[in-house]
Design a protein around this motif. Structure first.
Motif, PDB file in Angstrom:
ATOM      1  N   CYS A 145       0.846  -1.187   0.000  1.00  0.00           N
ATOM      2  CA  CYS A 145       0.000   0.000   0.000  1.00  0.00           C
ATOM      3  C   CYS A 145       0.880   1.234   0.000  1.00  0.00           C
ATOM      4  CB  CYS A 145      -0.930   0.022   1.214  1.00  0.00           C
ATOM      5  SG  CYS A 145      -0.067   0.063   2.804  1.00  0.00           S
ATOM      6  N   LEU A 180       1.823   4.888   1.733  1.00  0.00           N
ATOM      7  CA  LEU A 180       1.818   5.439   3.082  1.00  0.00           C
ATOM      8  C   LEU A 180       2.086   6.941   3.002  1.00  0.00           C
ATOM      9  CD1 LEU A 180       4.034   2.721   4.843  1.00  0.00           C
ATOM     10  CD2 LEU A 180       1.552   2.972   5.034  1.00  0.00           C
ATOM     11  N   PRO A 181       1.536   7.738   3.916  1.00  0.00           N
ATOM     12  CA  PRO A 181       0.648   7.349   5.025  1.00  0.00           C
ATOM     13  C   PRO A 181      -0.806   7.182   4.612  1.00  0.00           C
ATOM     14  CG  PRO A 181       1.066   9.691   5.130  1.00  0.00           C
ATOM     15  CD  PRO A 181       1.903   9.173   3.995  1.00  0.00           C
ATOM     16  N   THR A 182      -1.201   7.735   3.456  1.00  0.00           N
ATOM     17  CA  THR A 182      -2.574   7.592   2.968  1.00  0.00           C
ATOM     18  C   THR A 182      -2.538   7.189   1.507  1.00  0.00           C
ATOM     19  OG1 THR A 182      -2.697   9.956   2.412  1.00  0.00           O
ATOM     20  CG2 THR A 182      -3.505   9.289   4.593  1.00  0.00           C
ATOM     21  N   HIS A 183      -3.623   6.563   1.075  1.00  0.00           N
ATOM     22  CA  HIS A 183      -3.678   6.063  -0.298  1.00  0.00           C
ATOM     23  C   HIS A 183      -4.036   7.179  -1.274  1.00  0.00           C
ATOM     24  CE1 HIS A 183      -4.036   3.171  -3.484  1.00  0.00           C
ATOM     25  NE2 HIS A 183      -5.251   3.592  -3.781  1.00  0.00           N
ATOM     26  N   ASN A 184      -3.340   7.220  -2.393  1.00  0.00           N
ATOM     27  CA  ASN A 184      -3.651   8.154  -3.471  1.00  0.00           C
ATOM     28  C   ASN A 184      -3.776   7.369  -4.769  1.00  0.00           C
ATOM     29  OD1 ASN A 184      -3.848  10.130  -5.402  1.00  0.00           O
ATOM     30  ND2 ASN A 184      -1.845  11.044  -5.017  1.00  0.00           N
ATOM     31  N   SER A 219       9.245   5.883   5.525  1.00  0.00           N
ATOM     32  CA  SER A 219       7.783   5.901   5.669  1.00  0.00           C
ATOM     33  C   SER A 219       7.307   6.534   6.975  1.00  0.00           C
ATOM     34  CB  SER A 219       7.232   4.469   5.569  1.00  0.00           C
ATOM     35  OG  SER A 219       7.795   3.640   6.575  1.00  0.00           O
ATOM     36  N   GLU A 275       5.834   9.161   9.038  1.00  0.00           N
ATOM     37  CA  GLU A 275       4.994  10.287   8.646  1.00  0.00           C
ATOM     38  C   GLU A 275       5.521  11.606   9.207  1.00  0.00           C
ATOM     39  OE1 GLU A 275       0.275  11.616   8.578  1.00  0.00           O
ATOM     40  OE2 GLU A 275       0.889   9.747   9.547  1.00  0.00           O
ATOM     41  N   LYS A 329       6.642  14.832   6.829  1.00  0.00           N
ATOM     42  CA  LYS A 329       5.951  16.118   6.904  1.00  0.00           C
ATOM     43  C   LYS A 329       6.903  17.284   7.142  1.00  0.00           C
ATOM     44  CE  LYS A 329       1.748  14.679   6.236  1.00  0.00           C
ATOM     45  NZ  LYS A 329       1.036  15.045   4.986  1.00  0.00           N
ATOM     46  N   HIS A 387       5.889  13.356   0.557  1.00  0.00           N
ATOM     47  CA  HIS A 387       4.862  12.967   1.518  1.00  0.00           C
ATOM     48  C   HIS A 387       4.238  11.627   1.173  1.00  0.00           C
ATOM     49  CE1 HIS A 387       4.101  17.359   3.054  1.00  0.00           C
ATOM     50  NE2 HIS A 387       5.355  16.959   3.197  1.00  0.00           N
ATOM     51  N   VAL A 388       4.873  10.870   0.281  1.00  0.00           N
ATOM     52  CA  VAL A 388       4.368   9.562  -0.130  1.00  0.00           C
ATOM     53  C   VAL A 388       5.466   8.523   0.050  1.00  0.00           C
ATOM     54  CG1 VAL A 388       3.380   8.187  -2.000  1.00  0.00           C
ATOM     55  CG2 VAL A 388       2.860  10.640  -1.847  1.00  0.00           C
TER      56      VAL A 388
END
Length: 240
Positions: free
Chosen positions: A88, A90-94, A119, A121, A125, A179-180
């Motif tokens: 997947c 990280l931290p969020t799916h795009n 990874s 976060e 950031k 950020h990915v």
């Protein structure tokens, strides 16, 4: 858009992870995916599991496979390359990452985009969302406007560093999504081998990169003595 996946002795992992992950991403079709394997034995193994996929026989070794991928696709074709164990983002799916990567490459006239190798976060950031200077684009997930570059066999375990450098020198920058990142299992069995088996090749790769790109790299050692390469992020091409 084309999708290239090098894989070795990870038949079930490929399906459970990367191929499953790709079902969540946009911008390509099933027929755009090609699996690159080492030899006829691997082809037979993978073809039995994935008869509907395009499978290409290359040569064992990640540098060999990278070079075969480069020659397989057309010049200037947009290709996204993934390891065979991506779970997947990280931290969020795009789901639009591949599309956004192609758009930024065309806008910037650069030939490579990558993601953060770390990874964490909080660490991510602290950086700008997107950068264009010399930052490492990890080989597990990247996109390129194919220039049919060849990597040196001496780069071995550091082939993704040489890939970053070659694209950087060609287009005077790389696009990195700071950020990915992604989830996978580094140094897992299968693939290109475990960490202990790679140490000798790693030392050769480090020496090669330092000798070949002295203005762009420097050496540092981890606490366990493992030799690593640091990229010179402040490098300039004689302009400000």
């Amino acid at each position: 858009m084309k999708i290239a996946i090098p894989s070795y002795n990870r038949v079930e992992t490929l399906g459970n992870k990367t191929l499953n992950f790709l079902t969540t991403m946009r911008g390509f079709h099933h027929e755009d995916i090609t699996i690159f394997v080492a030899d006829l034995e691997q082809f037979t193994l993978y073809n039995a599991y994935y008869p509907s996929y395009n499978i290409i026989i290359g040569q064992k070794g990640i540098v060999n496979i990278r070079n075969i991928i480069s020659s397989f696709y057309d010049y200037n074709e947009y290709v996204v390359c993934l390891d065979d164990d991506i779970e997947c983002l990280l931290p969020t799916h795009n789901p639009n990452l591949f599309i956004e990567g192609e758009k930024l490459l065309k806008e910037s006239c650069f030939s490579l985009w990558g993601v953060n190798a770390v990874s964490n976060e909080y660490f991510m950031k602290q950086q700008s969302p997107i950068s264009y200077n010399l930052k490492f684009c990890i080989g597990g997930l990247f996109g390129m406007i194919n220039k049919q570059f060849n990597l040196s066999p001496l780069s071995s375990t550091k082939e993704d560093i040489e890939n970053t450098i070659i694209h950087y020198l060609y287009s005077k920058g790389v696009v990195r999504f700071n950020h990915v990142s992604f989830k996978s299992k580094m140094f897992a069995e299968g693939g290109i081998g475990n960490k202990r088996e790679r140490e000798s090749q790693n030392n050769i790769a480090v020496a090669y990169l330092i000798d070949t790109y002295p203005e762009l790299v420097s050496l540092f050692k981890r606490k366990d003595g493992w030799r690593e390469i640091r990229l010179n992020r402040t490098h300039k091409f004689g302009f400000t």
